[in-house]
Design a protein around this motif. Structure first.
Motif, PDB file in Angstrom:
ATOM      1  N   GLN A   1       0.827  -1.203   0.000  1.00  0.00           N
ATOM      2  CA  GLN A   1       0.000   0.000   0.000  1.00  0.00           C
ATOM      3  C   GLN A   1       0.867   1.261   0.000  1.00  0.00           C
ATOM      4  OE1 GLN A   1      -2.185  -1.195   3.488  1.00  0.00           O
ATOM      5  NE2 GLN A   1      -3.981  -1.812   2.276  1.00  0.00           N
ATOM      6  N   ARG A   2       1.919   1.272   0.813  1.00  0.00           N
ATOM      7  CA  ARG A   2       2.823   2.433   0.857  1.00  0.00           C
ATOM      8  C   ARG A   2       3.506   2.644  -0.490  1.00  0.00           C
ATOM      9  NH1 ARG A   2       3.967   0.382   6.036  1.00  0.00           N
ATOM     10  NH2 ARG A   2       5.814  -0.684   5.267  1.00  0.00           N
TER      11      ARG A   2
ATOM     12  N   ARG B   1       1.078   4.012  -2.952  1.00  0.00           N
ATOM     13  CA  ARG B   1       0.830   5.413  -2.621  1.00  0.00           C
ATOM     14  C   ARG B   1       2.026   6.275  -3.028  1.00  0.00           C
ATOM     15  NH1 ARG B   1      -0.417   5.116   2.511  1.00  0.00           N
ATOM     16  NH2 ARG B   1       1.608   5.725   3.283  1.00  0.00           N
TER      17      ARG B   1
ATOM     18  N   ILE C   1      -4.327   5.506  -1.802  1.00  0.00           N
ATOM     19  CA  ILE C   1      -4.628   4.309  -1.020  1.00  0.00           C
ATOM     20  C   ILE C   1      -4.152   4.515   0.410  1.00  0.00           C
ATOM     21  CG2 ILE C   1      -2.482   3.172  -1.763  1.00  0.00           C
ATOM     22  CD1 ILE C   1      -4.048   0.502  -1.635  1.00  0.00           C
ATOM     23  N   GLU C   2      -4.955   4.050   1.348  1.00  0.00           N
ATOM     24  CA  GLU C   2      -4.611   4.138   2.773  1.00  0.00           C
ATOM     25  C   GLU C   2      -3.659   3.010   3.144  1.00  0.00           C
ATOM     26  OE1 GLU C   2      -5.995   6.272   5.213  1.00  0.00           O
ATOM     27  OE2 GLU C   2      -6.993   7.430   3.638  1.00  0.00           O
ATOM     28  N   ASP C   3      -2.808   3.277   4.104  1.00  0.00           N
ATOM     29  CA  ASP C   3      -1.880   2.277   4.638  1.00  0.00           C
ATOM     30  C   ASP C   3      -2.569   1.603   5.819  1.00  0.00           C
ATOM     31  OD1 ASP C   3       0.137   0.832   5.801  1.00  0.00           O
ATOM     32  OD2 ASP C   3       1.533   2.502   5.970  1.00  0.00           O
TER      33      ASP C   3
ATOM     34  N   TYR D   1      -5.576  -6.190   3.107  1.00  0.00           N
ATOM     35  CA  TYR D   1      -5.841  -6.294   1.668  1.00  0.00           C
ATOM     36  C   TYR D   1      -7.356  -6.312   1.484  1.00  0.00           C
ATOM     37  CZ  TYR D   1      -4.165  -7.268  -3.060  1.00  0.00           C
ATOM     38  OH  TYR D   1      -3.835  -7.174  -4.387  1.00  0.00           O
TER      39      TYR D   1
ATOM     40  N   THR E   1      -7.808  -1.903  -1.768  1.00  0.00           N
ATOM     41  CA  THR E   1      -6.477  -2.354  -2.204  1.00  0.00           C
ATOM     42  C   THR E   1      -6.592  -3.186  -3.472  1.00  0.00           C
ATOM     43  OG1 THR E   1      -5.702  -2.319   0.081  1.00  0.00           O
ATOM     44  CG2 THR E   1      -4.389  -3.597  -1.496  1.00  0.00           C
TER      45      THR E   1
END
Length: 159
Positions: free
Chosen positions: A96-97, A100, A106-108, A112, A116
């Motif tokens: 995710q990071r 991003r 997308i949020e961390d 999943y 995601t």
């Protein structure tokens, strides 16, 4: 004209692709420099709502015309880590990071989740179109890494 997913999702005609390239070059000329990695499709910006321009869009041809950032996708069916919906943990958070850091919204969360999956599918539509399934397989992960490693430097901001 490409009819999109709900109407058969055929290849884009060369004439339409040439028109898109001309339009992009005109916009870039008028607007000033636009970083290659900022040339996006609807699905990159709104992955949960949009699928266009889709996996048939010729991003590689645009890149050959100096429009957009592109790398050759890693081969399918490689051995290695695969992350998929329902999984949780640091590897998911790292995915995710990384998405991003490339510009996807997308949020961390380390989970999943549906968001995601949608972002991974959007990434695949743009950069690894041979299989769009929302599963972060080794091919997807290696292609993402190659994009990060070859990302052009940011353009200087004019005052």
């Amino acid at each position: 004209m490409n009819p999109a997913h709900e109407f058969g999702n055929r290849d884009f005609p060369l004439r339409q692709t040439a028109a898109v390239i001309t339009l992009c070059k005109t916009i870039i000329t008028r607007r000033g420099p636009i970083a290659a990695d900022r040339i996006l499709g609807h699905s990159d910006v709104a992955p949960s709502r949009k699928q266009d321009p889709g996996e048939k869009f010729p991003w590689g041809l645009l890149s050959e015309s100096d429009i957009g950032h592109w790398v050759r996708a890693a081969p399918l069916d490689l051995d290695g880590i695969t992350l998929k919906p329902g999984e949780n943990g640091e590897q998911v958070a790292k995915l995710q990071r990384t998405l991003r850091s490339y510009g996807y919204g997308i949020e961390d969360t380390g989970s999943y989740d549906d968001a995601t999956r949608d972002v991974v599918a959007a990434f695949q539509r743009h950069f690894r179109p041979a299989r769009v399934d929302g599963i972060a397989d080794p091919s997807t992960l290696l292609t993402l890494r190659a994009l990060i490693e070859t990302r052009p430097p940011p353009l200087a901001q004019s005052a």
